[in-house]
Write a protein that holds these residues in place. Structure first.
Motif, PDB file in Angstrom:
ATOM      1  N   ASN A   1       0.824  -1.212   0.000  1.00  0.00           N
ATOM      2  CA  ASN A   1       0.000   0.000   0.000  1.00  0.00           C
ATOM      3  C   ASN A   1       0.859   1.263   0.000  1.00  0.00           C
ATOM      4  OD1 ASN A   1      -2.305  -1.572   0.028  1.00  0.00           O
ATOM      5  ND2 ASN A   1      -2.544  -1.499   2.259  1.00  0.00           N
ATOM      6  N   GLN A   2       1.993   1.234   0.710  1.00  0.00           N
ATOM      7  CA  GLN A   2       2.888   2.392   0.716  1.00  0.00           C
ATOM      8  C   GLN A   2       3.406   2.691  -0.700  1.00  0.00           C
ATOM      9  OE1 GLN A   2       5.901   1.287   3.542  1.00  0.00           O
ATOM     10  NE2 GLN A   2       4.847   2.255   5.277  1.00  0.00           N
TER      11      GLN A   2
ATOM     12  N   ARG B   1       0.748   4.147  -3.098  1.00  0.00           N
ATOM     13  CA  ARG B   1       0.358   5.540  -2.851  1.00  0.00           C
ATOM     14  C   ARG B   1       1.275   6.528  -3.569  1.00  0.00           C
ATOM     15  NH1 ARG B   1      -1.172   3.752   2.487  1.00  0.00           N
ATOM     16  NH2 ARG B   1       0.913   4.223   3.291  1.00  0.00           N
TER      17      ARG B   1
END
Length: 557
Positions: free
Chosen positions: A357-358, A361
């Motif tokens: 997810n990091q 983004r």
């Protein structure tokens, strides 16, 4: 007619004349070969007053008379006497003889700044005449520094081109500036697959440039007193040598640059307190560039990393040159996330999801980035996701329910789909511009897709979707089109394709780049069209198979 005379055209152009009528140079260039100009009268033009005074000084020394000069002044005057002899040799020669002498000096490897022509008075001071004692002239260096600035500074934002040129234009040669500039030129030529013609019409080999830099570094014993120039030179030489297939040399140069960074305290937050903001940011970018380069190099070649980022390090400036540096800062963020996530002793499924997810983004295809930046960000993002998935697969219990989840055994297939969607509108030249690192990243993804097909050869997809076999062939074909690429990758990919029943022949565009090949000189001129990359995109070739549905209406994340 005296056929030994240099013809008018060769004299004006300052090239070697064979003395024939017509001469070979004029015949080759399709110009009239004449000898109409008046030859300057040969013979001495008289002795200069300063020379007479110095001769008297030498006479006094030889007769035992005491000299009024100190030892250092005497050495200086004797050197000037020698230089005057060189000047007078040029001054007494006729214009044709001067051209021959100049040609001999040029062939010996010396370049001139503001060299006088036949109708001009020669320079009266040697530092102006022989101000450039290096192999590559400024005329060759400057265009390639411009190309670095406009094309590759966003990728390696560590050298201010204008400041470097100012140092190069100083009257006294700056050997450190020259070594740095030459290493940048070699790295730029190899990274962008450019060729350049020297003044004599020969193709300039980057390996020759690197050899000169190596020789100069040995002479000046740079390791004893390392500077930021030496550090930067080692980095750009690392880039150049990896393109030349000299991986060990390249790795050692990267390690050398990192060692210099630590010796110069670039890893300490307190180091940056004593610098102005522009210098502070320059040092920070150099340290971060080494950090992300080492992480990528070590991951690709399975060697240990030695760099780490202190939590107290100053932040990279996101406001200044935001358009140029934003992609670089995003890369730093991605590699730091990868470093932090992979440094733990154990991994969990939550760690895997958090890291994924990091990375997702980080915006990789924004309108603020050019194609080179988009390619670097997009491919690196997917490659880091894949590398972390490989790191976790033996530590985390994976699921076989869906291949869209990073916790799925078949995750590389969905990742490869997303990668192809992102790069389909990019030209092959844009991908090539990132060199062997880009090729290896694409190979990792391609090889992982082959693993998934081998693991589950009967995996089915709908008629509207690209199947794993399609993805594998597309990626293998892209890698095959890399000019001068890694010669070991294509046979491996061909073997993988054959092993799973796909006998498609990979025909690389160019698999062996030599600097005398016409394929390497696809640019019509060495400087003008080097500044533009081809507009041909992968989407043009694969649009039929991708189709508007898969590119625009399908989401893989």
């Amino acid at each position: 007619m005296d056929r030994r005379r240099v013809c008018d055209a060769c004299s004006v152009r300052r090239v070697k004349c064979d003395g024939q009528a017509p001469c070979g140079a004029c015949t080759k260039s399709s110009v009239d070969c004449t000898r109409l100009r008046q030859r300057a009268k040969s013979g001495p033009k008289g002795v200069r007053k300063k020379t007479l005074e110095r001769l008297k000084t030498v006479k006094r020394q030889n007769s035992g008379e005491p000299s009024i000069l100190g030892s250092r002044e005497l050495e200086h005057h004797n050197n000037e006497l020698i230089f005057d002899n060189i000047e007078e040799t040029v001054a007494v020669a006729g214009s044709s003889a001067y051209s021959d002498v100049q040609q001999e000096i040029h062939e010996a490897g010396l370049c001139f700044l503001d060299t006088p022509g036949p109708s001009q008075q020669p320079a009266t001071d040697l530092p102006q005449m022989l101000a450039w004692p290096f192999r590559m002239s400024l005329a060759l260096l400057e265009p390639y520094l411009d190309i670095y600035h406009f094309k590759l500074y966003p990728v390696w934002p560590v050298v201010n081109k204008d400041a470097l040129l100012t140092r190069l234009h100083n009257l006294a040669p700056d050997v450190n500036a020259y070594m740095l500039a030459s290493s940048i030129c070699a790295a730029t030529m190899l990274q962008l697959q450019l060729s350049v013609l020297s003044m004599g019409g020969d193709v300039l080999d980057p390996s020759v440039i690197l050899s000169e830099v190596e020789n100069l570094r040995r002479v000046h014993d740079y390791r004893e007193n390392p500077t930021l120039d030496h550090l930067s030179t080692s980095f750009f030489m690392h880039v150049a040598y990896i393109h030349l297939g000299r991986r060990t040399t390249s790795t050692l140069l990267l390690r050398e640059a990192i060692t210099f960074a630590y010796m110069l305290d670039l890893h300490r937050p307190s180091h940056y307190d004593e610098f102005s903001e522009p210098d502070r940011q320059g040092h920070l970018r150099m340290f971060w560039l080494l950090f992300i380069t080492e992480r990528a190099h070590a991951t690709q070649y399975d060697i240990p990393c030695i760099m780490s980022i202190d939590p107290g390090m100053p932040e990279l400036d996101t406001e200044s040159q935001s358009y140029v540096l934003s992609a670089f800062i995003m890369l730093c963020q991605m590699f730091r996330s990868f470093s932090d996530a992979s440094s733990g002793a154990r991994l969990t499924a939550d760690d895997l999801t958090l890291f994924n997810n990091q990375l997702l983004r980080v915006p990789t295809l924004t309108e603020h980035h050019n194609d080179l930046q988009k390619a670097d960000l997009s491919v690196t993002q997917q490659w880091l996701r894949l590398m972390f998935w490989k790191l976790a697969i033996n530590k985390v219990i994976m699921t076989a329910n869906t291949n869209d989840d990073i916790r799925s055994v078949f995750f590389p297939i969905s990742l490869a789909k997303e990668l192809l969607t992102n790069i389909s509108a990019m030209s092959i030249d844009t991908l090539e511009a990132h060199g062997p690192g880009m090729e290896l990243k694409l190979f990792e993804v391609t090889n992982s897709v082959a693993d998934m097909i081998t693991l589950n050869p009967r995996q089915t997809t709908s008629a509207l979707e690209i199947g794993p076999q399609d993805i594998l062939v597309h990626l293998a074909t892209i890698i095959g089109r890399f000019r001068g690429g890694n010669k070991t990758l294509l046979p491996l990919l061909q073997s993988r394709l054959s092993g799973i029943g796909l006998d498609s022949l990979i025909l690389p565009r160019i698999t062996d780049v030599t600097y005398d090949s016409p394929d390497t000189n696809r640019e019509k001129s060495s400087i003008e069209s080097n500044e533009a990359l081809a507009d041909h995109s992968l989407e043009d070739e694969y649009g039929i198979l991708f189709g508007p549905y898969s590119l625009e209406h399908q989401s893989y994340v």
